[in-house]
Motif scaffolding. Sequence first.
Motif, PDB file in Angstrom:
ATOM      1  N   LEU A  45       0.876  -1.170   0.000  1.00  0.00           N
ATOM      2  CA  LEU A  45       0.000   0.000   0.000  1.00  0.00           C
ATOM      3  C   LEU A  45       0.909   1.213   0.000  1.00  0.00           C
ATOM      4  O   LEU A  45       1.836   1.302   0.810  1.00  0.00           O
ATOM      5  N   PRO A 103      -4.859  -6.627   8.490  1.00  0.00           N
ATOM      6  CA  PRO A 103      -4.012  -6.086   9.558  1.00  0.00           C
ATOM      7  C   PRO A 103      -2.602  -5.742   9.074  1.00  0.00           C
ATOM      8  O   PRO A 103      -1.931  -4.883   9.644  1.00  0.00           O
ATOM      9  N   GLY A 104      -2.150  -6.393   8.032  1.00  0.00           N
ATOM     10  CA  GLY A 104      -0.800  -6.146   7.538  1.00  0.00           C
ATOM     11  C   GLY A 104      -0.633  -4.784   6.894  1.00  0.00           C
ATOM     12  O   GLY A 104       0.498  -4.369   6.617  1.00  0.00           O
ATOM     13  N   ALA A 105      -1.745  -4.075   6.658  1.00  0.00           N
ATOM     14  CA  ALA A 105      -1.629  -2.749   6.051  1.00  0.00           C
ATOM     15  C   ALA A 105      -1.227  -1.694   7.071  1.00  0.00           C
ATOM     16  O   ALA A 105      -1.031  -0.533   6.715  1.00  0.00           O
ATOM     17  N   ASP A 106      -1.121  -2.100   8.312  1.00  0.00           N
ATOM     18  CA  ASP A 106      -0.831  -1.185   9.408  1.00  0.00           C
ATOM     19  C   ASP A 106       0.411  -0.322   9.147  1.00  0.00           C
ATOM     20  O   ASP A 106       0.320   0.907   9.032  1.00  0.00           O
ATOM     21  N   ALA A 107       1.556  -0.972   9.031  1.00  0.00           N
ATOM     22  CA  ALA A 107       2.795  -0.211   8.863  1.00  0.00           C
ATOM     23  C   ALA A 107       2.804   0.550   7.541  1.00  0.00           C
ATOM     24  O   ALA A 107       3.338   1.657   7.449  1.00  0.00           O
ATOM     25  N   MET A 108       2.176  -0.028   6.520  1.00  0.00           N
ATOM     26  CA  MET A 108       2.181   0.635   5.209  1.00  0.00           C
ATOM     27  C   MET A 108       1.353   1.914   5.249  1.00  0.00           C
ATOM     28  O   MET A 108       1.716   2.915   4.630  1.00  0.00           O
ATOM     29  N   ARG A 110       0.828   3.704   7.929  1.00  0.00           N
ATOM     30  CA  ARG A 110       1.601   4.676   8.710  1.00  0.00           C
ATOM     31  C   ARG A 110       2.686   5.306   7.834  1.00  0.00           C
ATOM     32  O   ARG A 110       2.965   6.497   7.937  1.00  0.00           O
ATOM     33  N   GLU A 111       3.284   4.503   6.977  1.00  0.00           N
ATOM     34  CA  GLU A 111       4.313   5.039   6.089  1.00  0.00           C
ATOM     35  C   GLU A 111       3.714   6.053   5.121  1.00  0.00           C
ATOM     36  O   GLU A 111       4.276   7.129   4.894  1.00  0.00           O
ATOM     37  N   ILE A 129       6.238   7.021  11.219  1.00  0.00           N
ATOM     38  CA  ILE A 129       6.926   5.742  11.403  1.00  0.00           C
ATOM     39  C   ILE A 129       8.397   5.854  11.012  1.00  0.00           C
ATOM     40  O   ILE A 129       9.254   5.276  11.677  1.00  0.00           O
TER      41      ILE A 129
ATOM     42  N   GLN B  39       5.491   7.584  18.781  1.00  0.00           N
ATOM     43  CA  GLN B  39       5.979   6.386  18.106  1.00  0.00           C
ATOM     44  C   GLN B  39       6.409   5.329  19.113  1.00  0.00           C
ATOM     45  O   GLN B  39       6.608   4.178  18.770  1.00  0.00           O
ATOM     46  N   ARG B  61      -6.719  -7.887  15.537  1.00  0.00           N
ATOM     47  CA  ARG B  61      -7.636  -7.152  14.692  1.00  0.00           C
ATOM     48  C   ARG B  61      -8.122  -7.981  13.522  1.00  0.00           C
ATOM     49  O   ARG B  61      -8.761  -7.479  12.625  1.00  0.00           O
ATOM     50  N   ILE B 116      11.069   2.245  14.383  1.00  0.00           N
ATOM     51  CA  ILE B 116      12.022   2.207  13.267  1.00  0.00           C
ATOM     52  C   ILE B 116      12.215   3.612  12.713  1.00  0.00           C
ATOM     53  O   ILE B 116      11.608   4.565  13.183  1.00  0.00           O
ATOM     54  N   ALA B 288      -2.524 -12.649   7.305  1.00  0.00           N
ATOM     55  CA  ALA B 288      -3.194 -11.416   7.717  1.00  0.00           C
ATOM     56  C   ALA B 288      -2.187 -10.290   7.874  1.00  0.00           C
ATOM     57  O   ALA B 288      -2.470  -9.133   7.569  1.00  0.00           O
ATOM     58  N   LEU B 289      -0.996 -10.623   8.351  1.00  0.00           N
ATOM     59  CA  LEU B 289       0.019  -9.595   8.571  1.00  0.00           C
ATOM     60  C   LEU B 289       0.877  -9.367   7.329  1.00  0.00           C
ATOM     61  O   LEU B 289       1.908  -8.710   7.405  1.00  0.00           O
ATOM     62  N   SER B 290       0.494  -9.924   6.199  1.00  0.00           N
ATOM     63  CA  SER B 290       1.192  -9.727   4.924  1.00  0.00           C
ATOM     64  C   SER B 290       2.614 -10.254   4.948  1.00  0.00           C
ATOM     65  O   SER B 290       3.448  -9.801   4.171  1.00  0.00           O
ATOM     66  N   PHE B 432      10.396  -4.655   5.964  1.00  0.00           N
ATOM     67  CA  PHE B 432       9.511  -3.644   6.545  1.00  0.00           C
ATOM     68  C   PHE B 432       8.171  -4.269   6.924  1.00  0.00           C
ATOM     69  O   PHE B 432       7.637  -4.032   8.005  1.00  0.00           O
ATOM     70  N   GLN B 436       6.239  -6.508  11.138  1.00  0.00           N
ATOM     71  CA  GLN B 436       4.954  -6.413  11.838  1.00  0.00           C
ATOM     72  C   GLN B 436       4.617  -7.683  12.597  1.00  0.00           C
ATOM     73  O   GLN B 436       3.738  -7.680  13.458  1.00  0.00           O
TER      74      GLN B 436
END
Lengths: 160, 466
Positions: A45, A103-108, A110-111, A129, B39, B61, B116, B288-290, B432, B436
């Motif tokens: 994303l 849920p994996g879109a979390d860090a993306m 935020r980026e 982030i 953060q 989630r 990070i 789920a966490l990619s 990256f 997660q």
Amino acid sequence: MTALLPEVPSAPGRHAAEVAFPDREHYAAQVAAYRDAGFELCADLCAVDYLTHPGRHLPDGVEPERFEVVVNLLSLSQKRRVRVRVQVPESDPVVDSVVGIYPGADAMEREAYDLMGIVFRGHPDLTRILMPEDWEGHPLRKDYGVGRVPVQFKEAPGPR
Amino acid sequence: MTDDLFVAGTTGDPADPADGPAGGVRTAARVAETSEGAQELLERPATPPAELRRELGAVLRLPEGGVLDPGDIDVERRDDETMIINMGPQHPSTHGVLRLMLELDGETVLRTKPVIGYLHTGMEKTGEELTYVQGATNVTRMDYLSPLNNELVFSLATEALLDVELPPRAVWIRMLMSELQRVSSHLMWMATNGMDLGSTSMMIYGFREREMVLTFFEKATGLRMNHNYIRPGGVAADLPDGWEDDVEVICETVLARTYEYDELLTGQPIFRERTEGIGNLSAEEALALSATGPILRSTGVPWDLRRTMPYLAYDQLDFDVIVGTYGDNFDRYSIRLNEIRESIRIIRQVAERMPPGDYRVQDRKVTPPPRARIDESMEALIHHFKVFTEGFRVPEGEVYVAIESPRGELGCLLVSDGTSKPYRMHIRGPSFVNLQTVPLLLRGGLIADAVAVVSSVDPVMGEVDR
């Protein structure tokens, strides 16, 4: 499902991809529909700033806006990729978060917020982030001045 | 390890005997200087419930409810038994500048938050200022343990927009180098993982074998790392004379040594105790966490882009996709060890079937002419000049290309506006995204295992922060 998939080849040859252009209101619902259609993994994303782009090809009925959030979904069972591109206006850079769906879109997300200033509504922890917490501006925007500040320590003189 | 654990809870507390009033002021100032604000991991009362649930294990989630019922989580817990500590960013075992904030109850990890950005250098922004010819030198510095894969994905994306067809030799050289890179990257991982678990012999062995591969890279590309060897249009140079022998020596030596690693680690009771059943992950959670790459495969999902969505000429090769069962540290270890062997199988097939011909596209608008031509042809001189000053124009469009890097799906989203510089270049770094999974892998485990778990995720901070 196929009605939701306008086939817009965005690259020639075997890299031609299925691209969907939902509007902002239906973006999260569209992503959820893909998840239910067997796209198990949100591969990527990110956001693109089209401020200085001379013009891009969009299908009829899609109003070009300055920002675009691009989501790449992957179906492991069907070995297929799909790209969802949603237009986000400059005046109101807000779009629904898909963290509840993937849920994996979390860090993306935020980026994308950190570097492009897109606000994801409903994200549980939308903080910077990569950049320092007190950073001003969103560096990947096309109108972000580069090279103005020589160092980024807090005591450094001059505006950020 | 304790030297690097800075206890945030005692900050500026005058009642703390170890931290007098003057010392307290100094500590507070130091904390303010290094603070990342929101953060960071906050005390429970200061954390919004949604975020707290996420920190307690992101998969909470999951729309289906996940493995842990959110109702079981004690959001209101306010006792003094827990402690928030800092691990990193300069901890020797965090593989760069990863900073983990952990909430502990005794030795048990309750919450984790990776902080990070300490290595963020704005490479995506830099990529917009460089031409496609220069771009490979930029992306190669992202994942510094597999630079050739970064160059490969960038080149593939550029070529997809250009719509050029590569000569077979260029494709097969790319596969050869890419697999050698996987061997070297996994060897490096074996080394650092061994070091994190206290097996210093493995550290020395891993680096020793990796050095063989890097020596070959130096011979072929001129550099040990950050090669800029795979470029849009092909590769920078043909393989050096006698490369078959070099590659065969590497294959033979490394393959024999992997069986020594088996003796050193795989069957060793202490190593198994430290890795088996530690950091468990299920396939649903990983998806789920990619998570991709060895982490996803360790949960039993046979997903390897080389096999499932082949690029280059991987569909013509014979190799196995290694999968695990339990998704624990040991599975991730065995997957990487066996992937070294599979890569060697691939390298031998590639070496045997390496086609003759050009190593780059003979399209003067994309690749520079041979050096000898410049002296005799004005046109060649002009092309050479144009390619290296202005670069080549890439048709307008957008493309997402993904390859299987040693750490998972390495993707490149390239947007072109028709000029010779990318309008937007986004790299989907597997480290990256895989990072997660750390809060989930660590939850409920011991602080002593945190190092082993982080190591088994194999994050490369250059790629995490880009």
